[in-house]
Design a protein around this motif. Structure first.
Motif, PDB file in Angstrom:
ATOM      1  N   THR A  75       0.823  -1.219   0.000  1.00  0.00           N
ATOM      2  CA  THR A  75       0.000   0.000   0.000  1.00  0.00           C
ATOM      3  C   THR A  75       0.856   1.269   0.000  1.00  0.00           C
ATOM      4  OG1 THR A  75      -0.153  -0.200   2.382  1.00  0.00           O
ATOM      5  CG2 THR A  75      -2.012  -1.043   1.107  1.00  0.00           C
ATOM      6  N   GLN A  77       2.482   4.383  -0.760  1.00  0.00           N
ATOM      7  CA  GLN A  77       2.129   5.205  -1.922  1.00  0.00           C
ATOM      8  C   GLN A  77       3.318   5.527  -2.816  1.00  0.00           C
ATOM      9  OE1 GLN A  77      -0.235   7.897   0.813  1.00  0.00           O
ATOM     10  NE2 GLN A  77      -1.292   8.238  -1.115  1.00  0.00           N
ATOM     11  N   GLN A  80       3.931   2.412  -4.893  1.00  0.00           N
ATOM     12  CA  GLN A  80       2.964   2.280  -5.994  1.00  0.00           C
ATOM     13  C   GLN A  80       3.235   3.297  -7.100  1.00  0.00           C
ATOM     14  OE1 GLN A  80      -1.162   1.955  -4.947  1.00  0.00           O
ATOM     15  NE2 GLN A  80      -0.825   0.165  -3.644  1.00  0.00           N
ATOM     16  N   SER A 119      -5.346  -2.171  -7.413  1.00  0.00           N
ATOM     17  CA  SER A 119      -6.713  -2.244  -6.872  1.00  0.00           C
ATOM     18  C   SER A 119      -7.365  -3.617  -7.073  1.00  0.00           C
ATOM     19  CB  SER A 119      -7.576  -1.165  -7.529  1.00  0.00           C
ATOM     20  OG  SER A 119      -7.505  -1.306  -8.939  1.00  0.00           O
ATOM     21  N   ASP A 120      -6.777  -4.464  -7.929  1.00  0.00           N
ATOM     22  CA  ASP A 120      -7.380  -5.783  -8.182  1.00  0.00           C
ATOM     23  C   ASP A 120      -6.796  -6.897  -7.320  1.00  0.00           C
ATOM     24  OD1 ASP A 120      -8.814  -4.581 -10.158  1.00  0.00           O
ATOM     25  OD2 ASP A 120      -7.519  -5.269 -11.812  1.00  0.00           O
TER      26      ASP A 120
END
Ligand code: HEC
Ligand code: HEC
Ligand code: HEC
Ligand code: HEC
Ligand code: HEC
Length: 450
Positions: A75, A77, A80, A119-120
C-alpha cells in the motif's frame, strides 16, 4: 497385488515430479526467475492465510505488524507511484520485478502479472510481507531478490521452547528466522541487470556485528516478556514485530495510541546513539575565510548509515555560522522554500550549495546523467558511512573580511525518508507533511573574532 499398487504409486509420484505444473495454471508472463518470479504460479493466493487470520490468537504480534512497514509494503504510496512509472516506461513487461519482495504472494501466484492493477489484488497479496510469508519460510536459496523458499501449506516456524500444542496450526522449529540471511533474502536488492541497489546484509557481513553475535533481529526486533498467544504461558524473550526503522509507521491507516508510543520508543532507542558529531572552528584568516572542521561517526555496529534505500533516503550535514545577533553568515545543508536541499534537484536554487555533504547515494544512467529511477541506472555511487566509520570534513566558510565579534557555529546530522522533490514529481504532495526529519547528532561551538 500389493506390489502392483506400489509400482503404480511410484509411477504416479514420478509422473508428478516431471510435471510440476498442473494444467489449470496459466503462464504468468513478463520477466521470469525460478525462485521469485516463476513462469507458472507456485502458490494460490486465495489459499494463503491473510494476516487477519492470526489476529484473534496473536493480538500483539498482529497489532505491531499492522503498523510496520512490512504490512505497508504494497500500500506504500511512493512504492505504488514508482511501480506505476516503470509500468508506463516498460509497458508492463517488468511489473513483477519491483513487486517480487514487496508481495511474494502476489508475484508467485500470478495475482501480479504484466499490466496488473494494485486495486485488483487479493488480500494475501496486499498483506505484503505477511505472517504467512515469514513464518512459512523454509530455506534461503540466495541472500537477495526474494530468495526465500516458502511453504504456505506447511507448519508455522518459530523459536518458542515447547510451543503449546495449538489447535489452529502446526508449528515447527525455525532457526532460519533467527538468522541475518533470512532478512537478507529481501533486504539486499539487485536491479535486473545486476546493479546493487540495497545491501544492508553485505554491509552487516563486513561489520563487527557477526562476531558480536548481533543479527538484524537483535536491533530491529527488541524483546519483551508476555504471551506469545492468547491462552499460552507467560514467556520471556518474545520479539516485537514493529520492525522499527526510520520511515513513518503505519502511515496511511494511523496506529492506536499505545502502539504509536511503542514505535516512538523503539525509534528513539534505535536512533539514540546511532551517530555522533563534533564541530571545531578557527578564527577567519586574512581573506575572511574560517575553517570549520566537522567529524561525524557512524556508531551502528551492524551496517552503513544510511542503509537500505539510500538513493531515496536523505542523510546529510547541516552547518550554520551566525553572528551575535543571530544573522546567518554562512550555511550549508539548509533547505530551500520547497523543503529541498539546494543540490541539482532543487527547483529554486539548483547547485546553490556546492559545499553540501550528503551520505545518500546517487544513481547514474548510461549517459552519465543522474537519474531517480533504479531501472534507468548504470552506476550506483555510494557515500554512506560504513559501520563504525568516522569521517572528517573541512568547510571553508567565507565570513566578511572585516568581521569582528562573536560567531556561533552549529552542525547537525539529519535524516529523512524521501526527498520532497521526488514526492512532488510523482504527485504525492499529500505525503509532504509526514516526511519528517530526524536529527541524529549535533554539536555547537563559538569563538570571538578579534
Ligand atoms: C518479516 C518477517 C516476519 C513477519 C512479517 C512476522 N514475523 Fe513473527 N517472527 C519473525 C521472527 C524473525 C521471529 C523470531 C525472532 C527470533 O527468534 O530471533 C518471529 C517470532 C514470532 C513468534 C514467536 C514469539 C516471539 O515473539 O518471538 C510468533 C508467535 C510470531 N512471530 C507471530 C507472528 C504473527 C502472528 C505475524 C503477523 C501478524 C508475524 N509473526 C509476522 C519474523 C516475522
Ligand atoms: C486459534 C488460535 C491461533 C491462531 C488462529 C493462530 N495461532 Fe499461532 N499459535 C497459537 C498458540 C496457542 C501457539 C503456542 C503459544 C505458546 O506456546 O506460547 C502458537 C504459536 C505460534 C508460533 C510459534 C511457533 C513456534 O514453534 O515457536 C507462530 C510463529 C505462530 N503461532 C504463527 C501464527 C500465524 C502466522 C497465524 C496466522 C496465519 C497463527 N499463528 C494463527 C494459536 C494460534
Ligand atoms: C519477504 C521480504 C522481506 C523479509 C523476509 C524481511 N523484510 Fe524487512 N522489509 C521488506 C520490505 C519490502 C520493506 C519496505 C516496505 C516499504 O516501506 O514499502 C521492509 C522494511 C523493513 C524495515 C523498515 C525500514 C524503514 O524504512 O522503516 C525494517 C527495519 C526491516 N524491514 C527489517 C527486517 C528484518 C530485521 C528482517 C528479518 C527478521 C526482515 N526485515 C525481513 C521486505 C522483507
Ligand atoms: C547494531 C544494531 C543494528 C544491526 C545489527 C542492524 N541494524 Fe539496521 N539499523 C540500525 C539503526 C540504528 C538504524 C537507523 C539508522 C538508519 O536509518 O540508517 C538502522 C536502519 C536500518 C534500515 C533503514 C530503515 C530506516 O528507515 O531507518 C534497514 C532497512 C535496516 N536497518 C535493515 C537491517 C538489516 C537487514 C540488518 C541485518 C543484515 C540490520 N539492519 C542490522 C541498527 C542495526
Ligand atoms: C529484493 C527485494 C526488493 C525489490 C526487488 C524491491 N524492493 Fe523496494 N524495498 C525492499 C526493502 C527490503 C525495503 C526496505 C528498505 C529500507 O527502507 O531502507 C524497500 C523499500 C522500498 C521503498 C520505501 C523506501 C522509502 O524510503 O520510503 C520504496 C518506495 C521501494 N522499496 C520501491 C521499490 C521499487 C520502485 C522497486 C523496483 C525498482 C523495488 N522497491 C524493488 C525490497 C525490495
Amino acid at each position: 497385488m500389493r506390489r502392483l499398487l506400489f509400482v503404480t504409486l511410484m509411477l504416479w509420484l514420478i509422473g508428478c515430479e516431471s510435471d510440476p505444473a498442473p494444467a489449470s495454471v496459466d503462464a504468468i508472463g513478463g520477466i521470469v526467475d525460478d525462485v521469485s518470479m516463476p513462469a507458472v504460479a507456485t502458490v494460490n493466493a486465495a489459499k494463503v492465510a491473510p494476516a487477519s487470520a492470526c489476529k484473534a490468537c496473536h493480538p500483539q504480534h498482529f497489532a505491531e505488524w499492522s503498523g510496520s512497514r512490512h504490512a505497508a509494503a504494497v500500500t506504500d504510496q511512493l512504492f505504488q507511484a514508482l511501480v506505476g512509472v516503470r509500468q508506463k516506461q516498460r509497458a508492463g513487461k517488468e511489473d513483477r520485478f519491483c513487486t517480487q519482495c514487496h508481495s511474494i504472494v502476489g508475484v508467485r501466484s500470478g495475482d501480479i502479472h504484466p499490466g496488473f492493477a494494485f486495486s485488483d489484488l487479493q488480500q494475501a497479496s496486499v498483506d505484503a510481507v505477511s505472517c504467512a510469508v515469514c513464518h512459512g519460510a523454509t530455506e534461503v536459496l540466495r541472500t537477495h531478490n526474494a530468495g526465500l523458499k516458502v511453504d504456505f501449506a506447511g507448519p508455522l516456524h518459530g523459536n518458542l521452547a515447547d510451543p503449546k500444542a495449538a489447535a489452529a496450526h502446526k508449528v515447527a522449529p525455525g532457526p532460519l528466522l533467527q538468522s541475518a540471511e533470512f532478512c537478507a533474502a529481501c533486504h539486499d536488492v539487485y536491479e535486473l541487470k545486476g546493479l546493487s541497489l540495497e545491501r544492508p546484509f553485505q554491509e552487516w557481513q563486513d561489520s563487527p556485528a557477526p562476531d558480536q553475535q548481533q543479527t538484524c533481529q537483535t536491533c530491529h526486533m527488541p524483546t519483551y516478556d508476555g504471551q506469545a498467544a492468547v491462552g499460552g504461558p507467560q514467556r520471556t524473550g518474545l520479539h516485537h514485530h514493529r520492525f522499527v526503522g526510520f520511515d513513518p509507521p503505519g502511515a496511511a491507516t494511523g496506529t492506536e495510541a499505545g502502539l504509536k508510543a511503542g514505535f516512538d520508543n523503539d525509534l528513539a532507542m534505535l536512533l539514540g546513539d546511532a551517530a555522533s558529531l563534533t564541530v571545531l572552528a578557527e578564527v577567519p584568516d586574512a581573506t575572511g575565510v574560517a575553517n570549520l572542521t566537522v567529524s561525524v561517526a557512524n556508531h551502528i555496529q551492524g551496517h552503513s548509515l544510511p542503509t537500505g534505500t539510500t538513493f531515496l533516503r536523505q542523510c546529510w550535514l547541516e552547518v550554520t555560522v551566525r553572528d551575535a545577533s543571530g544573522k546567518v553568515l554562512y550555511q550549508s545543508g539548509d533547505l530551500d522554500a520547497n523543503g529541498d536541499l539546494r543540490n541539482r534537484w532543487s527547483q529554486l536554487d539548483p547547485f546553490g550549495d556546492s559545499d553540501l555533504i550528503s551520505f545518500s547515494s546517487e544513481l547514474i544512467d548510461a549517459s552519465g546523467a543522474p537519474t531517480l529511477f533504479p531501472w534507468l541506472a548504470a552506476e550506483h555511487h555510494r557515500n554512506a558511512l560504513r559501520a563504525g566509520e568516522t569521517k572528517t570534513f573541512t568547510y571553508f566558510a567565507p565570513i566578511a573580511k572585516d568581521f569582528h565579534g562573536a560567531i556561533a557555529v552549529t552542525a547537525r546530522l539529519r535524516l529523512r525518508a524521501a526527498p520532497p522533490f521526488l514526492l512532488r514529481l510523482v504527485g504525492l504532495e499529500t505525503l509532504l507533511p509526514h516526511n519528517r526529519t530526524a536529527e541524529l547528532a549535533h554539536d555547537a561551538t563559538a569563538l570571538a573574532v578579534p
